[in-house]
Design an enzyme around this catalytic site. Structure first.
Site, PDB file in Angstrom:
ATOM      1  N   GLU A 225     -15.830   7.133   7.048  1.00  0.00           N
ATOM      2  CA  GLU A 225     -14.832   6.304   7.958  1.00  0.00           C
ATOM      3  C   GLU A 225     -14.760   7.645   9.211  1.00  0.00           C
ATOM      4  OE1 GLU A 225     -10.913   6.043   6.137  1.00  0.00           O
ATOM      5  OE2 GLU A 225     -10.931   7.739   5.529  1.00  0.00           O
TER       6      GLU A 225
ATOM      7  N   LYS B 177      -2.573   7.155   1.438  1.00  0.00           N
ATOM      8  CA  LYS B 177      -2.098   7.408   2.674  1.00  0.00           C
ATOM      9  C   LYS B 177      -1.215   8.530   2.871  1.00  0.00           C
ATOM     10  CE  LYS B 177      -1.698   4.548   7.137  1.00  0.00           C
ATOM     11  NZ  LYS B 177      -2.980   5.176   7.782  1.00  0.00           N
TER      12      LYS B 177
ATOM     13  N   ARG C  75       0.811  -1.322  -0.086  1.00  0.00           N
ATOM     14  CA  ARG C  75      -0.032   0.021   0.028  1.00  0.00           C
ATOM     15  C   ARG C  75       0.931   1.186  -0.017  1.00  0.00           C
ATOM     16  NH1 ARG C  75      -4.368   1.071   4.763  1.00  0.00           N
ATOM     17  NH2 ARG C  75      -2.400   1.052   5.874  1.00  0.00           N
TER      18      ARG C  75
END
Length: 332
Positions: A222, A189, A90
């Site tokens: 989220e 991210k 990721r």
């Protein structure tokens, strides 16, 4: 009065009852009786290890100036780096999305993470891997950054039976909308976490534990640093990444775990009404693991206690984290 020892590549001298070490132009000052290796955690920066108190980057680094970079967090349980490969994968996807070329391979990055843990002799830890655009100038142009900065921080982490897991946490829907998927999406991210910080400030001001985002269409996205799951009539629901939610490594693990336990897991848009009237709600994240939510915007969730499905997932997840099939051993 000081004495210098030139018998090695590092200069070492004593002054005012403190030990001074000059290594490659960096001076480390240690308290009396301490050494850099046995009293302070070491931080990896671009091929070198520095004592935690002396670990520094340039003020011209664009990660510092603009939040231009990506990161990952990895948990280590009893010498097992949980889902390390998934986190590294990721990390590289996030870097690719912002056109940041990490100057080492995935295999080399994995070795750096494991070596940082070994140097610090950690068996239960949290590891933060940070890749910035690198040192540039005060302008925004990323072309001025010649080489990305690589930082790996490993710190001790002891798992405790927390009140949050036993009783559940409180949360609220924040006025801050999650960044759009066609803007600074949290599918990446990145180091730019202002969106999350603003929501956390609001949660703090209202005296609740966590903030929950809606997307631009009003659907649940989220939490500030965790993915969210809703349980209704025995089925488990979670928002799709099209809401701007991060594709969570722990979230994916929990989905797989739930399916193996016989639960149906469905990705769908979730309304605030469905959130308020859920039988159970829980959050997932690398640091948080699985955390029940007992109240949202002063509405009690279910019976106000961690529900049976949440509790079962927590119990099974605790077994999973030390399974060699799901991690990378630090000490071979």
């Amino acid at each position: 009065m000081s004495q210098k020892d030139h018998s090695s590549t590092a200069e070492v001298w004593r002054k005012n009852s403190k030990t001074h070490i000059n290594l490659k132009g960096n001076t480390f000052i240690l308290e009396k009786g301490k050494t850099a290796l046995d009293k302070e955690l070491l931080v990896y920066i671009d091929g070198e290890y520095y004592p935690k108190s002396q670990a520094k980057i340039s003020v011209y680094d664009h990660g510092f100036l603009y939040g231009d970079g990506v990161f990952e967090g990895v948990r280590v349980y009893n010498g097992m780096a949980f889902k390390l490969k998934d986190h590294i994968d990721r990390l590289y996807r996030s870097a690719h999305a912002i056109m940041l070329q990490i100057p080492v391979t995935k295999e080399e990055m994995t070795k750096i993470v494991l070596e940082t843990l070994r140097k610090n002799e950690l068996k239960d830890a949290y590891v933060r891997v940070v890749i910035t655009r690198g040192i540039g100038d005060l302008g925004l142009d990323p072309r001025k950054c010649q080489k990305p900065t690589i930082i790996v921080i490993a710190d001790a982490f002891t798992l405790h039976k927390s009140e949050a897991k036993e009783k559940g946490i409180t949360a609220m829907l924040t006025w801050v909308k999650r960044d759009l998927v066609d803007a600074t999406t949290h599918e990446i991210k990145s180091l730019n976490y202002l969106n999350s910080v603003l929501a956390k400030i609001e949660a703090n001001n209202y005296g609740v534990d966590e903030a929950i985002y809606l997307d631009k269409n009003g659907y649940v996205c989220e939490a500030a640093a965790e993915n969210i799951f809703v349980v209704k009539n025995g089925r488990i629901y979670t928002p799709p990444s099209s809401t701007g939610a991060l594709p969570g490594v722990t979230a994916e693990t929990v989905k797989e775990l739930a399916k193996n336990l016989g639960y149906e897991v469905i990705e769908k848009n979730i309304t605030p009404y469905e959130l308020f009237t859920a039988d159970e709600v829980f959050l997932t994240g690398t640091a948080a693991e699985i955390v029940p939510v007992r109240e949202i915007n002063k509405r009690q969730i279910g019976n106000g206690k961690p529900g049976p499905i949440t509790r079962r997932l927590m119990e099974e997840f605790a077994k999973l984290v030390e399974d060699p099939k799901h991690g990378t051993p630090v000490y071979c």
